[in-house]
Design an enzyme around this catalytic site. Structure first.
Site, PDB file in Angstrom:
ATOM      1  N   HIS A  13       0.853  -1.204   0.000  1.00 50.77           N
ATOM      2  CA  HIS A  13       0.000   0.000   0.000  1.00 50.77           C
ATOM      3  C   HIS A  13       0.880   1.242   0.000  1.00 50.77           C
ATOM      4  O   HIS A  13       1.475   1.584   1.018  1.00 50.77           O
ATOM      5  CB  HIS A  13      -0.901   0.022   1.238  1.00 50.77           C
ATOM      6  CG  HIS A  13      -1.813   1.215   1.293  1.00 50.77           C
ATOM      7  ND1 HIS A  13      -3.166   1.088   1.525  1.00 50.77           N
ATOM      8  CD2 HIS A  13      -1.596   2.539   1.149  1.00 50.77           C
ATOM      9  CE1 HIS A  13      -3.722   2.291   1.524  1.00 50.77           C
ATOM     10  NE2 HIS A  13      -2.778   3.197   1.301  1.00 50.77           N
ATOM     11  N   HIS A  15       1.354   5.450  -1.831  1.00 52.58           N
ATOM     12  CA  HIS A  15       0.935   6.555  -2.693  1.00 52.58           C
ATOM     13  C   HIS A  15       2.182   7.124  -3.367  1.00 52.58           C
ATOM     14  O   HIS A  15       3.072   7.632  -2.688  1.00 52.58           O
ATOM     15  CB  HIS A  15       0.234   7.642  -1.877  1.00 52.58           C
ATOM     16  CG  HIS A  15      -0.995   7.153  -1.188  1.00 52.58           C
ATOM     17  ND1 HIS A  15      -2.257   7.256  -1.745  1.00 52.58           N
ATOM     18  CD2 HIS A  15      -1.162   6.535   0.010  1.00 52.58           C
ATOM     19  CE1 HIS A  15      -3.143   6.722  -0.914  1.00 52.58           C
ATOM     20  NE2 HIS A  15      -2.502   6.274   0.155  1.00 52.58           N
ATOM     21  N   LEU A  16       2.235   7.010  -4.688  1.00 53.76           N
ATOM     22  CA  LEU A  16       3.391   7.507  -5.433  1.00 53.76           C
ATOM     23  C   LEU A  16       3.142   8.884  -6.043  1.00 53.76           C
ATOM     24  O   LEU A  16       4.069   9.501  -6.556  1.00 53.76           O
ATOM     25  CB  LEU A  16       3.781   6.514  -6.532  1.00 53.76           C
ATOM     26  CG  LEU A  16       4.316   5.167  -6.043  1.00 53.76           C
ATOM     27  CD1 LEU A  16       4.617   4.251  -7.234  1.00 53.76           C
ATOM     28  CD2 LEU A  16       5.560   5.341  -5.177  1.00 53.76           C
ATOM     29  N   ARG A  17       1.883   9.353  -5.984  1.00 53.44           N
ATOM     30  CA  ARG A  17       1.525  10.621  -6.608  1.00 53.44           C
ATOM     31  C   ARG A  17       1.802  10.561  -8.119  1.00 53.44           C
ATOM     32  O   ARG A  17       1.826   9.502  -8.706  1.00 53.44           O
ATOM     33  CB  ARG A  17       2.232  11.802  -5.931  1.00 53.44           C
ATOM     34  CG  ARG A  17       2.041  11.867  -4.406  1.00 53.44           C
ATOM     35  CD  ARG A  17       0.601  11.926  -3.978  1.00 53.44           C
ATOM     36  NE  ARG A  17       0.466  12.227  -2.540  1.00 53.44           N
ATOM     37  CZ  ARG A  17      -0.499  11.732  -1.769  1.00 53.44           C
ATOM     38  NH1 ARG A  17      -1.396  10.905  -2.287  1.00 53.44           N
ATOM     39  NH2 ARG A  17      -0.570  12.064  -0.501  1.00 53.44           N
ATOM     40  N   ASN A  41      -5.726   6.993  -6.118  1.00 54.98           N
ATOM     41  CA  ASN A  41      -6.443   8.250  -5.829  1.00 54.98           C
ATOM     42  C   ASN A  41      -5.677   9.472  -6.340  1.00 54.98           C
ATOM     43  O   ASN A  41      -5.256  10.346  -5.601  1.00 54.98           O
ATOM     44  CB  ASN A  41      -6.763   8.382  -4.333  1.00 54.98           C
ATOM     45  CG  ASN A  41      -5.536   8.341  -3.439  1.00 54.98           C
ATOM     46  OD1 ASN A  41      -4.518   7.739  -3.782  1.00 54.98           O
ATOM     47  ND2 ASN A  41      -5.625   8.982  -2.284  1.00 54.98           N
ATOM     48  N   LYS A  99     -10.159  -0.748  -5.327  1.00 56.37           N
ATOM     49  CA  LYS A  99     -10.108  -0.090  -4.023  1.00 56.37           C
ATOM     50  C   LYS A  99     -11.396   0.647  -3.709  1.00 56.37           C
ATOM     51  O   LYS A  99     -11.895   1.416  -4.524  1.00 56.37           O
ATOM     52  CB  LYS A  99      -8.934   0.901  -4.025  1.00 56.37           C
ATOM     53  CG  LYS A  99      -8.790   1.800  -2.808  1.00 56.37           C
ATOM     54  CD  LYS A  99      -8.221   1.059  -1.609  1.00 56.37           C
ATOM     55  CE  LYS A  99      -8.139   1.949  -0.378  1.00 56.37           C
ATOM     56  NZ  LYS A  99      -6.849   2.602  -0.184  1.00 56.37           N
ATOM     57  N   HIS A 174      -4.241  -0.409   6.178  1.00 54.10           N
ATOM     58  CA  HIS A 174      -3.723   0.472   7.233  1.00 54.10           C
ATOM     59  C   HIS A 174      -4.575   0.436   8.509  1.00 54.10           C
ATOM     60  O   HIS A 174      -5.083   1.447   8.967  1.00 54.10           O
ATOM     61  CB  HIS A 174      -3.523   1.902   6.730  1.00 54.10           C
ATOM     62  CG  HIS A 174      -4.650   2.473   5.915  1.00 54.10           C
ATOM     63  ND1 HIS A 174      -5.964   2.472   6.327  1.00 54.10           N
ATOM     64  CD2 HIS A 174      -4.631   3.087   4.708  1.00 54.10           C
ATOM     65  CE1 HIS A 174      -6.704   3.058   5.405  1.00 54.10           C
ATOM     66  NE2 HIS A 174      -5.924   3.428   4.416  1.00 54.10           N
ATOM     67  N   LEU A 219      -4.631   9.536   7.892  1.00 63.03           N
ATOM     68  CA  LEU A 219      -5.925   8.872   8.001  1.00 63.03           C
ATOM     69  C   LEU A 219      -5.763   7.419   7.596  1.00 63.03           C
ATOM     70  O   LEU A 219      -5.156   7.151   6.562  1.00 63.03           O
ATOM     71  CB  LEU A 219      -6.966   9.560   7.105  1.00 63.03           C
ATOM     72  CG  LEU A 219      -7.396  10.955   7.560  1.00 63.03           C
ATOM     73  CD1 LEU A 219      -8.294  11.607   6.505  1.00 63.03           C
ATOM     74  CD2 LEU A 219      -8.126  10.886   8.907  1.00 63.03           C
ATOM     75  N   ASP A 247       1.530   2.805   3.445  1.00 57.73           N
ATOM     76  CA  ASP A 247       0.646   3.961   3.263  1.00 57.73           C
ATOM     77  C   ASP A 247       1.467   5.251   3.240  1.00 57.73           C
ATOM     78  O   ASP A 247       1.018   6.300   3.703  1.00 57.73           O
ATOM     79  CB  ASP A 247      -0.448   4.027   4.333  1.00 57.73           C
ATOM     80  CG  ASP A 247      -1.557   5.025   3.978  1.00 57.73           C
ATOM     81  OD1 ASP A 247      -1.709   5.348   2.785  1.00 57.73           O
ATOM     82  OD2 ASP A 247      -2.265   5.493   4.894  1.00 57.73           O
TER      83      ASP A 247
END
Length: 343
Positions: A13, A15-17, A41, A99, A174, A219, A247
Site C-alpha cells: 500500500h 501513494h506515489l503521486r 487516488n 479499491k 492500514h 488517516l 501507506d
C-alpha cells in the site's frame, strides 16, 4: 554489529503521486522494495483500466536503472464501476485489485463510493475473476467521532461485505485499532490487513501531547497506545493475515504545516528500517521477514521475491526534508536517528 538478512520485501500500500513528484517517490520506494501496490487516488483518479495502465507506464519510466521494481496497479471503485471494467482490468495482467474509498474519507476520495449497494455488481465480478478488494475502512458520517470511524465501519459495513461475498479476498488497509485486529483475526482466510510503520511506532500522544506535530497526522488517524500495542502484537504474532503496507503518502511541507493541513505521513525513505525498529521493540525481529516478504505475496497468490536484502543495526540521521518534485516533503523521523539501515 547486528545484521539480519531477509527476502526482499514488498509494499502492499503506497501513494506515489504523479507528475514531477513521481521520480522522487519511485526512487525512494524502489531502493529495496520488489513490488508495491500503488494507490489510484490521483486527480483525476484511475477509475478505468486505460487510466491505470497509462499510470503504470509513467511509474515504470521513473524506475532507476538496475532496479527490478514492479508497480502493481489498482482500480479506483466508483458508483458506476461495471463488471465489464473489472474483467477488463483483471485481464490486463497489471491490475491486481480494486479499491473502496468511501466518498470523502481521505485524500482525493471525492469520486468514491456513496452507497455500498452501488458496487455490489462490481464486487460480484471481482469475486468471480479473483480480483482483490482493498478497503479504506472508515465511515465518513460527520457525527461519528474521528477516533471511532474504523470501528464503526467494521461493525456496519465491512462485516456485511464479508458475509455477502465469502469468496472475495479482502484487505482491510492500514488498520489502526484492536477492533480491526480482532475482526481480521476472527474472519475467514480470505480477509487480511496491512499495517503501517508509523502506526506500529507511534500513537496519538506523539501527535498531540506537548504540541501538534502535523507530520504524524494521517488517516486513519493515530489512536491511543492500547491500539498501538494491539497492532504490534498482531504484526509480531506470526499470523499470515497481517503484512507490510506503508501507506507512505507525501504532501509538500507547506501543505502539512498549515492551518488546515493534509493527511498523510511519508515513510518511503526508510520503510523497512522503521519496521525493523518496530519489530525489535517487541523482540520479534525473527518475525519481520514473514510480515514484510512472505504474507503479502502469499495472500495475493504471487511468487515471493527471489533475492534478499541485509539490514544492519547502525544508526543514521534522517534529513530534514527530501525533494518532492518542485517542492519538499518532511519525512517521518526528520532530523532524528533511525537505528537500522539497509547495507
Amino acid at each position: 554489529m547486528t545484521t539480519i538478512t531477509i527476502t526482499r520485501p514488498d509494499d502492499w500500500h503506497i501513494h506515489l503521486r504523479d507528475g514531477a513528484q513521481l521520480k522522487d517517490t519511485v526512487r525512494d520506494i524502489s531502493r529495496y522494495m520488489g513490488r508495491a501496490i500503488v494507490m489510484p487516488n490521483l486527480v483525476p483518479p484511475a477509475i478505468d483500466t486505460e487510466t491505470a495502465l497509462t499510470y503504470y507506464d509513467r511509474i515504470k519510466a521513473q524506475v532507476p536503472a538496475g532496479s527490478q521494481f514492479e508497480p502493481l496497479m489498482v482500480l479506483y471503485l466508483t458508483d458506476k464501476t461495471s463488471p465489464d471494467e473489472i474483467r477488463k482490468a483483471k485481464a490486463s495482467g497489471k491490475i491486481v485489485a480494486a479499491k473502496l474509498y468511501p466518498a470523502g474519507a481521505t485524500t482525493n476520495s471525492d469520486s468514491g463510493v456513496t452507497e455500498l449497494k452501488n458496487i455490489y455488481p462490481a464486487l460480484e465480478a471481482m469475486q468471480e475473476v479473483g480480483m482483490l478488494f482493498l478497503v479504506h475502512g472508515e465511515v465518513t458520517d460527520s457525527s461519528i467521532d474521528i477516533f471511532d470511524r474504523e470501528r464503526v465501519f467494521i461493525e456496519n459495513i465491512l462485516s456485511k461485505i464479508v458475509a455477502d461475498f465469502p469468496e472475495l479476498k479482502i484487505v482491510l488497509e492500514h488498520i489502526t485499532t484492536k477492533d480491526a485486529v480482532d475482526f481480521v483475526t476472527q474472519a475467514s482466510d480470505n480477509v487480511a490487513a496491512t499495517i503501517t510503520a508509523h502506526h506500529l511506532l507511534y500513537n496519538r500522544n506523539h501527535m498531540l501531547a506537548g504540541g501538534i506535530r502535523p507530520h504524524f497526522y494521517c488517516l486513519p488517524i493515530l489512536k491511543r497506545n492500547t491500539h498501538q500495542q494491539a497492532l504490534l502484537a498482531a504484526a509480531a504474532s506470526g499470523s499470515k493475515k497481517f503484512f507490510l503496507g506503508t501507506d507512505s503518502a507525501p504532501h509538500a511541507k507547506d501543505k502539512k504545516e498549515a492551518a488546515c493541513g493534509c493527511a498523510g505521513s511519508y515513510t518511503a525513505h526508510a520503510a523497512i528500517e522503521l519496521y525493523a525498529e518496530a519489530f525489535e521493540s517487541v523482540n520479534a525481529l525473527d518475525k519481520l521477514e514473514a510480515f514484510a516478504s512472505f504474507n503479502g505475496p502469499d495472500f495475493y497468490n504471487l511468487p515471493r521475491n527471489a533475492d534478499t536484502i541485509t539490514l544492519v543495526k547502525k544508526p543514521w540521521n534522517v534529513p530534514a526534508t527530501y525533494p518532492l518534485g518542485d517542492t519538499n516533503v518532511v519525512p517521518i523521523r526528520a532530523g532524528e536517528a533511525i537505528d537500522w539501515q539497509v547495507e
